[in-house]
Scaffold this motif. Structure first.
Motif, mmCIF file in Angstrom:
data_model
loop_
_atom_site.group_PDB
_atom_site.id
_atom_site.type_symbol
_atom_site.label_atom_id
_atom_site.label_comp_id
_atom_site.label_asym_id
_atom_site.label_seq_id
_atom_site.Cartn_x
_atom_site.Cartn_y
_atom_site.Cartn_z
ATOM 1 N N CYS B 468 0.837 -1.195 0.000
ATOM 2 C CA CYS B 468 0.000 0.000 0.000
ATOM 3 C C CYS B 468 0.875 1.249 0.000
ATOM 4 N N SER B 469 1.935 1.226 0.793
ATOM 5 C CA SER B 469 2.818 2.392 0.840
ATOM 6 C C SER B 469 3.386 2.674 -0.541
ATOM 7 N N HIS B 470 3.748 1.600 -1.213
ATOM 8 C CA HIS B 470 4.271 1.785 -2.565
ATOM 9 C C HIS B 470 3.189 2.327 -3.495
ATOM 10 N N VAL B 472 0.437 4.002 -2.844
ATOM 11 C CA VAL B 472 -0.024 5.374 -2.615
ATOM 12 C C VAL B 472 1.036 6.387 -3.056
ATOM 13 N N ARG B 473 2.273 5.957 -3.124
ATOM 14 C CA ARG B 473 3.295 6.890 -3.590
ATOM 15 C C ARG B 473 3.392 6.919 -5.109
ATOM 16 N N LYS B 475 2.604 7.246 -8.967
ATOM 17 C CA LYS B 475 1.720 8.064 -9.780
ATOM 18 C C LYS B 475 1.931 7.710 -11.236
ATOM 19 N N PRO B 480 -2.645 9.852 -9.099
ATOM 20 C CA PRO B 480 -2.337 8.812 -8.111
ATOM 21 C C PRO B 480 -2.795 7.439 -8.592
ATOM 22 N N VAL B 482 -3.616 4.830 -7.024
ATOM 23 C CA VAL B 482 -4.675 4.138 -6.282
ATOM 24 C C VAL B 482 -6.036 4.776 -6.452
ATOM 25 N N VAL B 486 -8.941 5.648 -3.346
ATOM 26 C CA VAL B 486 -8.674 6.812 -2.532
ATOM 27 C C VAL B 486 -7.970 7.776 -3.468
ATOM 28 N N TYR C 135 9.650 4.518 4.458
ATOM 29 C CA TYR C 135 9.378 4.566 3.015
ATOM 30 C C TYR C 135 8.133 5.378 2.728
ATOM 31 N N LEU C 136 7.106 5.177 3.567
ATOM 32 C CA LEU C 136 5.851 5.885 3.320
ATOM 33 C C LEU C 136 5.995 7.373 3.597
ATOM 34 N N LEU C 147 -2.947 6.380 2.196
ATOM 35 C CA LEU C 147 -2.806 5.115 2.927
ATOM 36 C C LEU C 147 -3.830 5.036 4.053
#
Lengths: 385, 521, 366
Positions: B468-470, B472-473, B475, B480, B482, B486, C135-136, C147
């Motif tokens: 998820c962290s990946h 949401v970052r 683009k 975005p 995702v 969201v 990372y986040l 997130l």
């Protein structure tokens, strides 16, 4: 690409980390586990505790081709010690593989031990260890507890059978199963409670009565028989089904009322210093057996009323009998009277709660029983020719 | 913001390159211009491209006048029909009216242009470079003695396949049309779709050497101008000698090359491209590739199929939810299985744990190795089936799937439940409408299995958080990855998990910032 | 990350920030911590009362922020208190957030070791968790907001579902009598239950990032309201199911409650480890937000925009989180942190608000 650098570095480092971690510290092979489904705690001859663990042999249950018909699906391992934890380790000296208690659902305590040691301490391990389920059921065995974990029938795991019988709640002659966590609550608040008693009949288990645990000492002090359990279930209104004798005279032939629902309401009355209880019991159900040819057909309301009355009288007899036993013989409140007093008269309760069991034995209790027959099955009249 | 910085430096490089070109050009051109003397010109051209066996020089005389003419073309590439039925016939039968003056320079040129030559596309060029590149692209160069101008006629006649249903994206319901390798046909397919005059098709070239034609397609009045600018800039940045397929473009314009997720959508379906254009996205078509690229893309779009809109909304919604579910299965089920049976046997129902334990009895490997054996062998099978001709490929699947699986269980190398887990996983990854998403999930599946085998369920959650962290970052062209999941926007959720009835979808997705947001009134 | 037009969050995302930050490891012990002083089943009333108070404080914070729409707390406190006191306060706040994230990570590691991975060393559990957070956070406020939006519905729905699966244990009798010993004990518990809402102050820092700044009153209302409902529900269900006596004796009452029922016929029989794993995501959210606010603070105090601070914070957080030697010290740490937050974020915003009002008056007079 400047911005990708930290990402590259991060992912590289975390991957490295992952591979370094190939230890897999906590993983255990499922097939090596000794999955316990039940355990029995007895008093050993030298006054210590003897614990028996029941392990399941999965191959005997699973429908794999290697299954041999004679193979038992469980094995019991026992050891002796002063408490449960060292005993558990002791057993690992005798059988390969770690013990997994995650599927344990029944603990059987021998009567001798339960009368000597507080339940809370005996089961402390079960409350404390996270693997074990909070829904584990505790039973008291009339004889030696270890023997209740044996069965001659092939393919049966005795501990699981025990739990399944307890959970079906088919008759009012057995107690509603009390999960571990509730026992913990009752032990902590020093409330007296009942535990299901089991007995052996021809080598197989039978639910037979209940063990009375006194709140103050947390030890077993006596036994209620099946009929008295019925009384308790009527008082608490917690039964789900069962039958009630619905004939009075000995000359009458069997007539039975089957419970479909029951409700009870314990109402405390406080006038000055005097505490009294009134219990309203209501039940609905049907006639399931009616052997009396000389009785009038059930198509008539009068007949139904007659049977209702008979059933009410029987229930009254049960509850009064049980109350007498609670108040006079054991001097404990296992019907939840104190709880109702706590809720409805919290201030009164504060004064009496410290020696409630003693106070309880002198408090007058009255009962109102009303039974409604809604149905009488497929036969309305009986041919008497 | 990364690309913006880069762009500046890129532009500098470009400028300097331009300067270098300007310095060279005058010198070359002075030599390489046509003189009008046919023999000399032909020699010049021969020197440049005459060594190629397929370059054909044909000399003849123009009808009655006796003026010498030469045509140069590539045999088999240039349109033979134009040569035989138009150029040769026209010139050989040409009989200009006697005007007294011999036809010369301008009058000759006018005569050829206006009366003799009966072809539509006609270019006049002079330089050697133009001639050679024209010929190499399949045109026919016509040199006339005494004229400095060279006529360039016609285009390549390429054998193309018929327009077929695309094999990688077949639908139950929907048009059975797919792109082919020819760019002109592909753009025509899009034009034919509707008469919207806002459909803009802008051409540009990529490949320093091969000079492939790449078109940028968008709806002029819908697309977000920033997005268009971004796309153009990224394309201008491409500096590579040759692009063999549109996938080259995809890899050269994507945002994050380290991500396992595709950040550009590729499709063979014109209807899908049109749908994307209508949402305000931009499509790219490369000559010689049947795969159109669509940007930007979000993860949700990659799980969509055109069929979601062709089916009625209830069915479409259910299928979408099913697709998300199978994406979840294909990503997490093996790792969850590993986590449960080697870390948390207490969570599984008692009856199930007994049967799992019974089937695993005698399996010599820990669950991770067992799963890896099965997963790797299924990947091998899949790859083998893909490369072989269809009938054999199928039998590979059967032999692999059934025989090896069964035998592995019999031999006690893997447990039957693991076979079920792996098979279910593989099948669910096939339900994803885009092949490259399936591949991404396959890669990630192994990572999640590793996490699970070290940390159990906690590892699975860690993996999920990392993923998820990946995501949401990440683009894609400023959008975005995702979305629309969201940032939550109710209007975009109408076309997310649930595909609401068409009459309710009144607006284009806001996440793409369309200029004209109204879809339906 | 500069505050370019890309780095804006919607009001909904702001709500997510507040809600997710309030949720955290605290909920696992919530029924016990709120009941400890009250000792009657009435702690849910205390939660309701404190929820209302907190909402009020949050609205005051919002009003304070609205005076400085383009600055975070770190920036505007210097205007109100002067450069040195302001910077000092900011550093204190940063220390608080470092301690908070360390506590969250440690609690996560403790519960994980207890319930999920017996035998795995604490550092191994913490490391990847910290790394992923790092990372986040590099992705900036937008990535974090997205997130949060992903994990909030998953964790909350799962939590509620599991809570309701255990409803068969629920007995109203356990919650009765209501106010049996009067209002007094409830009032005693209001402070401790207010502390469970710590985290609403995040508004001080994220207000700057908000896109629409006109209709924002709903942000603190919703942001505090969601945890408010959620907390009340949790306390009611847990106490109603396992009674006050048990709650007071249990280390992790919520997990005890979930451990004490099982559902047959589903894919899982027990849910305690499962819910813990899901809740780890919420702990992650709290940790990440705290880390983000701390780095934001360092960046703004030193007017630099680098990732260097994040890299240096991670080992710091790790070290701080390893200070408590056993679970009792972890709980002590939690008490210290929440008591600190009482002064820092309940009283300080009020003071700042008054100062800003006074300053405004002065300007008006001049």
């Amino acid at each position: 690409m400047k911005k990708c650098k930290p990402l590259l570095r991060n992912s590289f480092v975390s991957m490295l980390l992952l591979f370094l971690l190939s230890g897999c510290w906590s993983s255990k092979s499922i097939e090596d586990l000794n999955i316990t489904v039940g355990s029995a705690i007895d008093k050993s001859k030298d006054g210590k505790i003897r614990s028996t663990l029941q392990y399941v042999i999965p191959q005997a249950i699973g429908n794999s081709s290697s299954k041999s018909p004679q193979q038992k699906s469980y094995t019991n391992v026992s050891a002796t010690g002063i408490s449960l934890e060292p005993i558990g380790w002791e057993t690992t000296l005798r059988r390969e593989g770690p013990i997994s208690g995650a599927h344990q659902k029944a603990v059987i305590i021998g009567q001798d031990l339960a009368r000597d040691e507080p339940i809370r301490e005996l089961t402390d391990l079960y409350f404390r260890v996270i693997d074990l389920r909070g829904s584990t059921l505790i039973f008291i065995s009339k004889g030696e507890a270890a023997r209740t974990l044996e069965s001659k029938e092939a393919g049966v795991i005795p501990a699981r059978r025990l739990v399944e019988i307890a959970e079906q709640e088919l008759t009012t002659r057995a107690l509603k199963p009390l999960p571990l966590i509730k026992i913990w609550g009752k032990s902590n608040s020093q409330t007296s409670f009942l535990l299901q008693l089991i007995d052996l009949k021809k080598g197989e288990i039978e639910f037979n009565g209940a063990a009375v645990i006194k709140g103050r000492t947390n030890k077993m002090i006596g036994i209620l028989n099946k009929e008295e359990i019925e009384g308790i279930n009527w008082i608490t209104g917690e039964g789900k089904s069962g039958a009630v004798k619905a004939f009075q005279k000995a000359s009458d032939k069997p007539t039975y009322y089957q419970i479909e629902s029951m409700k009870s309401k314990i109402k405390p009355h406080v006038t000055g210093d005097r505490i009294s209880f009134n219990v309203k019991i209501e039940s609905e159900g049907k006639i399931t057996e009616y052997w009396n040819p000389h009785f009038k057909p059930a198509f008539k309301n009068k007949t139904i009323k007659h049977i209702e009355n008979a059933a009410e009288k029987e229930v009254m007899r049960l509850v009064v009998n049980t109350t007498k036993k609670m108040q006079k013989e054991f001097g404990v409140d296992v019907g939840g009277f104190g709880n109702q007093l706590r809720i409805q008269y919290p201030n009164v309760w504060k004064n009496v709660k410290d020696n409630w069991d003693e106070k309880f034995s002198e408090i007058p209790i009255t009962y109102d029983v009303s039974i409604t027959i809604k149905d009488y099955g497929m036969i309305g009249s009986k041919k008497n020719k | 913001m990364k690309w913006r910085k880069l762009n500046k430096s890129q532009m500098k490089i470009e400028e300097s390159a331009k300067k270098a070109k300007q310095d060279k050009q005058p010198f070359q051109e002075s030599i390489n211009e046509m003189t009008g003397n046919l023999t000399a010109d032909l020699n010049l051209i021969r020197k440049e491209i005459g060594h190629n066996s397929d370059v054909t020089f044909r000399e003849f005389q123009m009808g009655t006048t006796g003026i010498r003419i030469a045509i140069i073309f590539i045999d088999g590439f240039a349109d033979a029909d134009v040569i035989n039925n138009h150029i040769l016939v026209d010139f050989m039968s040409a009989s200009p009216k006697e005007t007294g003056h011999p036809l010369k320079n301008s009058s000759l040129k006018e005569y050829i242009k206006n009366q003799a030559l009966s072809v539509s596309g006609l270019n006049e060029i002079r330089t050697l470079k133009d001639i050679t590149s024209g010929v190499m692209f399949g045109s026919i160069a016509i040199l006339v003695d005494g004229l400095e101008d060279v006529f360039l006629v016609g285009g390549a006649k390429v054998k193309t396949r018929n327009i077929d249903e695309p094999p990688t994206e077949s639908l139950v319901r929907g048009p059975r049309v797919g792109f082919i390798e020819n760019l002109k046909d592909n753009t025509a397919l899009l034009r034919r779709h509707g008469k919207d005059q806002n459909l803009s098709i802008i051409s540009s070239q990529v490949g320093e050497r091969s000079k492939k034609e790449l078109v940028i397609i968008y709806m002029k009045d819908i697309v977000d101008p920033h997005l268009l600018e971004e796309v153009k800039q990224r394309i201008s940045k491409i500096k590579i000698d040759d692009v063999h397929d549109s996938s080259y473009i995809e890899q050269l314009i994507e945002d994050n090359f380290l991500s396992p997720f595709p950040q550009v959508q590729s499709t063979e379906r014109p209807d899908r491209v049109m749908g994307a254009l209508m949402e305000g996205r931009v499509a790219l078509l490369l000559d010689g590739s049947p795969f159109a690229l669509i940007v930007p893309v979000t993860f949700h779009m990659l799980l969509q199929s055109p069929e979601d809109y062709y089916e009625r909304w209830m069915a479409a919604t259910l299928i979408r939810i099913l697709r998300y579910f199978s994406a979840f299965i294909s990503l997490f089920v093996p790792s969850l299985y590993i986590a449960f049976i080697s870390f948390h046997p207490g969570l599984i129902p008692t009856k199930l744990i007994f049967s799992i334990a019974a089937t695993r009895e005698g399996v010599p490997f820990p669950p991770l190795i067992e799963a890896l054996i099965m997963e790797v062998s299924i990947e091998v099978l899949r790859e083998a089936g893909l490369r072989l001709p269809k009938p054999i490929g199928q039998s590979i699947g059967i032999v692999g799937g059934l025989v090896i699986g069964e035998a592995a269980v019999q031999a006690g190398i893997v447990s039957p439940i693991m076979v079920i887990v792996v098979a279910v996983t593989a099948i669910s990854s096939f339900t994803l409408p885009q092949y490259n998403v399936g591949v991404a999930l396959r890669i990630l599946r192994f990572a999640s299995m590793l996490f699970a085998s070290v940390f159990g369920l906690y590892g699975v959650v860690l993996f999920f958080l990392l993923l998820c962290s990946h995501l949401v970052r990440l683009k894609s062209f400023g959008i975005p990855y995702v979305s629309p999941a969201v940032s939550f926007r109710l209007s975009d959720w109408k076309d997310f998990m649930i595909r609401v009835p068409l009459f309710l979808m009144k607006r284009r997705p806001k996440l793409l910032h369309p200029k004209d947001s109204v879809r339906k009134r | 990350m500069t505050s370019s037009s890309l780095d804006r969050i919607t009001s909904y995302q702001a709500v997510m920030f507040i809600t997710n930050f309030i949720f955290g490891a605290g909920i696992l012990t919530l029924p016990r911590t709120t009941t400890e002083k009250i000792k009657t089943p009435d702690s849910w009333i205390a939660i309701i009362v404190s929820g209302l108070i907190i909402t009020l404080v949050a609205v005051i914070i919002l009003k304070l922020c609205q005076r400085y729409p383009d600055e975070t707390f770190y920036q505007f406190n210097q205007k109100l208190l002067g450069k040195w006191i302001g910077s000092l306060l900011s550093l204190t706040v940063i220390c608080y957030y470092i301690a908070l994230s360390a506590y969250e990570v440690r609690t996560m590691a403790e519960t994980t070791r207890l319930f999920l991975l017996q035998g795995t060393p604490t550092w191994a559990i913490m490391m990847p968790f910290l790394w992923i957070g790092l990372y986040l956070v590099q992705g900036g406020v937008n990535a974090i907001a997205r997130l949060l939006e992903i994990i909030f519905p998953i964790s909350v729905l799962f939590f509620l579902l599991v809570m309701f699966l255990g409803i068969e244990l629920f007995e109203v009798d356990n919650l009765r009598p209501v106010l049996g010993s009067g209002v007094k004990p409830v009032l005693k518990g209001v402070t401790s239950s207010s502390l469970s809402f710590a985290g609403f102050e995040i508004l001080l820092f994220i207000y700057m990032f908000m896109k629409e700044k006109n209709k924002v009153t709903k942000v603190p209302l919703l942001g505090v309201g969601i945890p408010f409902i959620f907390y009340t529900m949790t306390v009611v269900i847990v106490i109603g199911s396992i009674s006050v006596d048990v709650v007071l004796s249990q280390t992790w009452p919520v997990l005890t409650f979930i451990r004490s029922f099982e559902i047959t016929g589903l894919l899982f029989e027990r849910f305690d480890s499962l819910i813990l794993v899901i809740w780890i995501m919420q702990i992650f959210a709290t940790y990440v937000i705290a880390l983000f606010i701390a780095t934001l603070g360092l960046n703004q105090i030193f007017s630099k925009s680098t990732h260097a601070f994040i890299y240096s914070l991670i080992p710091l957080i790790y070290l701080v989180s390893m200070i408590p030697k056993n679970i009792n010290e972890v709980f002590k740490m939690a008490d210290m942190i929440s008591n600190f937050s009482l002064y820092l974020f309940f009283i300080m915003p009020l003071v700042l608000f008054i100062i800003s009002k006074v300053k405004e008056r002065k300007y008006e007079k001049m």
